[in-house]
Design an enzyme around this catalytic site. Sequence first.
Site, short mmCIF file in Angstrom:
data_model
loop_
_atom_site.label_atom_id
_atom_site.label_comp_id
_atom_site.label_asym_id
_atom_site.label_seq_id
_atom_site.Cartn_x
_atom_site.Cartn_y
_atom_site.Cartn_z
N LYS A 6 -20.40 -25.07 12.96
CA LYS A 6 -20.97 -26.41 12.97
C LYS A 6 -20.81 -27.06 14.34
O LYS A 6 -20.58 -28.27 14.45
CB LYS A 6 -20.33 -27.29 11.87
CG LYS A 6 -20.43 -26.64 10.48
CD LYS A 6 -20.21 -27.60 9.34
CE LYS A 6 -20.28 -26.84 8.01
NZ LYS A 6 -20.11 -27.69 6.84
N VAL A 51 -13.23 -24.50 2.00
CA VAL A 51 -14.48 -24.77 1.33
C VAL A 51 -15.36 -25.64 2.23
O VAL A 51 -14.87 -26.46 2.99
CB VAL A 51 -14.21 -25.45 -0.03
CG1 VAL A 51 -13.57 -26.81 0.15
CG2 VAL A 51 -15.47 -25.56 -0.86
N GLY A 90 -13.35 -20.34 -0.86
CA GLY A 90 -12.52 -21.22 -0.07
C GLY A 90 -11.60 -22.10 -0.89
O GLY A 90 -10.55 -22.49 -0.43
N HIS A 91 -12.00 -22.41 -2.13
CA HIS A 91 -11.20 -23.31 -2.93
C HIS A 91 -9.80 -22.76 -3.18
O HIS A 91 -9.63 -21.57 -3.40
CB HIS A 91 -11.88 -23.56 -4.28
CG HIS A 91 -12.90 -24.65 -4.21
ND1 HIS A 91 -12.56 -25.96 -4.31
CD2 HIS A 91 -14.23 -24.60 -4.02
CE1 HIS A 91 -13.67 -26.69 -4.20
NE2 HIS A 91 -14.69 -25.88 -4.01
N ASP A 151 -17.06 -11.57 0.99
CA ASP A 151 -17.18 -13.00 1.24
C ASP A 151 -16.32 -13.69 0.20
O ASP A 151 -16.59 -13.61 -0.99
CB ASP A 151 -18.64 -13.43 1.11
CG ASP A 151 -18.82 -14.92 1.40
OD1 ASP A 151 -18.08 -15.46 2.25
OD2 ASP A 151 -19.69 -15.55 0.77
N ASP A 199 -16.85 -24.91 4.91
CA ASP A 199 -16.92 -24.56 6.32
C ASP A 199 -18.14 -23.68 6.61
O ASP A 199 -18.47 -23.44 7.76
CB ASP A 199 -15.64 -23.82 6.77
CG ASP A 199 -14.48 -24.79 6.95
OD1 ASP A 199 -14.72 -26.00 6.83
OD2 ASP A 199 -13.36 -24.33 7.18
N SER A 225 15.61 -16.82 -28.15
CA SER A 225 14.88 -15.81 -27.33
C SER A 225 13.37 -15.97 -27.47
O SER A 225 12.72 -15.14 -28.09
CB SER A 225 15.33 -14.40 -27.66
OG SER A 225 15.48 -14.17 -29.04
N SER A 238 -20.64 -18.67 3.36
CA SER A 238 -21.81 -18.00 2.78
C SER A 238 -23.01 -18.18 3.70
O SER A 238 -23.80 -17.26 3.88
CB SER A 238 -22.10 -18.57 1.39
OG SER A 238 -20.99 -18.35 0.54
#
Lengths: 635, 335
Positions: free
Chosen positions: A165, A32, A112-113, A109, A34, A541, A37
């Site tokens: 980045k 997440v 990330g989480h 896409d 990074d 059961s 999107s």
Amino acid sequence: MAVTEPGSEELAARLEADRQAGLLRFVTCGSVDDGKSTLIGCLLYEAGLLFEDQQRALESDSRRIGTQGERLDYALLLDGLAAEREQGITIDVAHRYFQTDRRKFIVADSPGHEQYTRNMVTGASNSDCAVLLLDARKGALTQTRRHAYIVSLLGVRHVAVAINKLDLVGYSESRFRELETECRDFADQVGLPGVTCIPVAAIHGDNVVVRSTRTPWYDGPTLLEYLETVEIDEDRLQAAPLRLPVQWVNRPDHSFRGFAGMVVSGTVAAGDRVVALPSRRESTVARVVAYEGDLDRAMTGQSVTVTLSDEIDISRGEVIADVASPPGVADQFEATLVWMAEEPLLRGRNYLMRVGTTTVGATVAPLKYRIDVHSLKRIAADKLELNEIGVGELELDRPIPFDSYSSNRDTGGFVLIDRITSQTVGAGMLNFELHRSHSVQWQAIDVDKASHVRLKGHRPCVLWMTGLSGAGKSTIANLVERKLYSLGCHTYLLDGDNVRHGLNKDLGFTDADRVENIRRIAEVAKLMVDAGLIVITSFISPFRSERRTARELLEDDEFIEVFVDAPLKVAEARDPKNLYAKARRGEIANFTGIDSPYEPPESPEVHIETTTTTAEIAAEQLMSELRRRNVLDPE
Amino acid sequence: MALRQESPESRWVSASGAQAVAPPLADAETNGAGSARRLTHLQRLEAESIYIMREVAAQAENAVMLYSIGKDSSVMLRLALKAFYPGTPPFPFMHIDTTWKFREMYQFRERMAREHGLDMIVHINQEGLRRGINPFTHGSAVHTDVMKTESLKQALDKYAFDAAFGGARRDEERSRAKERVFSFRSAQHRWDPKNQRPELWRLYNARKRKGESIRVFPLSNWTELDVWQYIYLEQIPIVPLYFAKERPIVERDGALIMVDDDRMPLEPGEKPRMRKVRFRTLGCYPLTGAVESDADTLEAIVSEMVQARTSERQGRVIDHDQDASMEKKKQEGYF
């Protein structure tokens, strides 16, 4: 438009090029924040692939709710659900489509989480290639490694690592090289063959579409160049032997019987010798039928309808294959599993397994280990929690044709489906078949069930009592057995506590052990029914799933589910063995009704409400049910 | 698409021989420069859609194909005919009629049903009809809700359909981009976007709980351009409204609205003017904006599409009602 008009030649040429463009499906993944999107948004924007109104919407959204100040917030293009836009994260896989003159692209896409890992697996399962992102400042985080590992598990052979980045580390070559080495090492560990690292700053577009002037030390491809040229794993499958899982038998009239499905490897043409599995019927392909006229030869990836020269009966779920190299047929496998449900995967529980176009019952027994995705260490486990990955042995209720997942995703990939909720709860990949089953064959016995029944003078069945502890199961079971005994019936009462003193004394009360407990009871009850007995079982059961498994082991008429119903308050007040009190004090863990669930039957054959019915009346109720079913009087 | 022109190895520049006749789609032998034969992207999309349709036929108890008369429905119809050839599609077709479609759409629907011998169900929300719901008096939101969303739910309940094919594509709109091919609805027809089933490989799990139903989108992975190229290559019949022609137009809030019949109330001084327009998407005529265009052949439409700078849903008035409006409508049961 006439051919002579200006531009029409160009148009025809362009259409021809479009027609011939190949298709690349790729998945983007990474931890997440990074910037996945953002990267895809940038790719679409920079490549000039946005429509004008989309571009305008992006500009106005960026000003209104963007997180990038004055700059465009590319992520707003992809985060489509309202919840995502509010929280600024990606929840589900978004599919995007774009094309250049070389290829058409379908981008999955993925989120990330960690709690959405199952969605990432979904995105990767159909991809030819993966773009894995990482933040140049942070390096590979747990989630990045998890995704790299999943990508490799799912057989995605080509991976680009976008080291993003880079602007925030001053476009430093040494930082890039350091991360590149780290990625290569990790890729080697997880068995990813081809990895290309690309230095990127998605927010400024560096090396996404246009080569950056800020990374003069980098001479590899930009991300788009990579995507346009990476090889697709199609040729390997085209050259492999034929596999055609039958989806649908097409019988519009008596004169035509066609078998419809997708060619998932190899090719098929009239005259080819084929075999249908698992039935092992052989024949020759007569026609490859298509709407636009019969095909000379159908290729991998085409949906076709074939007819055979012999009148043989093939149904949905069988695989039509090259007779010279057919797939294996087996009912026991080693498989890698990815768990996708809140409720854990339990050893011994029976699930539905969908592989190709066939659906069978499958049990994981035993689970060998789970994998710590960070260290890649194997850890002993008897269950898999949500998002965990493990390796186990699968037992199917009948043999299926298969290939290992590494040779064919379509005949080696499967999902597990919960029998009660119908949800897809897990996914897996068949590694290889196990040969245990072949050495243990079913022994044919001359004195069969029918012979036993003739001697007994009544029909066998199971009265399966289920209900909370203290509901009155044992009391009623005991009364019924005495009544049957006095009529001269051959019976046996399997009681929960008694069985746990012997057969099941190795089992505790965790969910996994409860599942195994009931599996063994069900198997024992089945043997006793084979011997011609009326079996009464008295077990809490608690899970529908296992009661259903027990039901499915027996013939339709042989399983009588009896819900001995007492509200928790009443059962707890009775507390004949003082167990509720102990559970409330915390001396017993996993006690049904207190800290372990009870799933009441949805449609039991007999429902006894013990708050309004005495044990004697309940026992009589069961006796009349047995009479009604002609159990006591087989003629 | 600037990218195309910049690329040094642009294939379409070197291809030669303009053709008036569309080349066949299923011509796998001749494509590709290398020795390996590969499917084109349209062949792959076609095969995937056919696969999905056959899965539904095999797994669902009572399937129906929603037929909206538009270009996507035309492509779905062709794919359904292919999937079950030489048999006919083993499910009925259904049109949810708001009574405000273009007249040419109704004519086209009847023609297709007749030519292909389709079992065509037409459902109208009689309650809405009685209340006289229309887009002029009640606005697009109420009209769409009553005559489309409610009407669809009524029809699915009435015939107890457990699986309904729709022509939606993921490239149309942001929330659709996240929807599965097999999309589950509760007994109240609601969509829960946060709790979608994992959909792996080609394994579509169509098992459902009691009362649940499935919306199936076989064209999920097609783009608008794919649809047009397929129509062009396969020469699929479509409603003539897609082709440019002089039509009586009034301009309202920037949208070009065609005056298709005398039910449309004109503002004082408003007079329909003949303008050469075509429609990129078809719906209720008072809610569907036209675009000015000279494209009066399939080739010209595809050519226009290739250079298109505006995505197709812009012509639809209902999508602009509010932010995330499609997601909200879908949660409430809109297709």
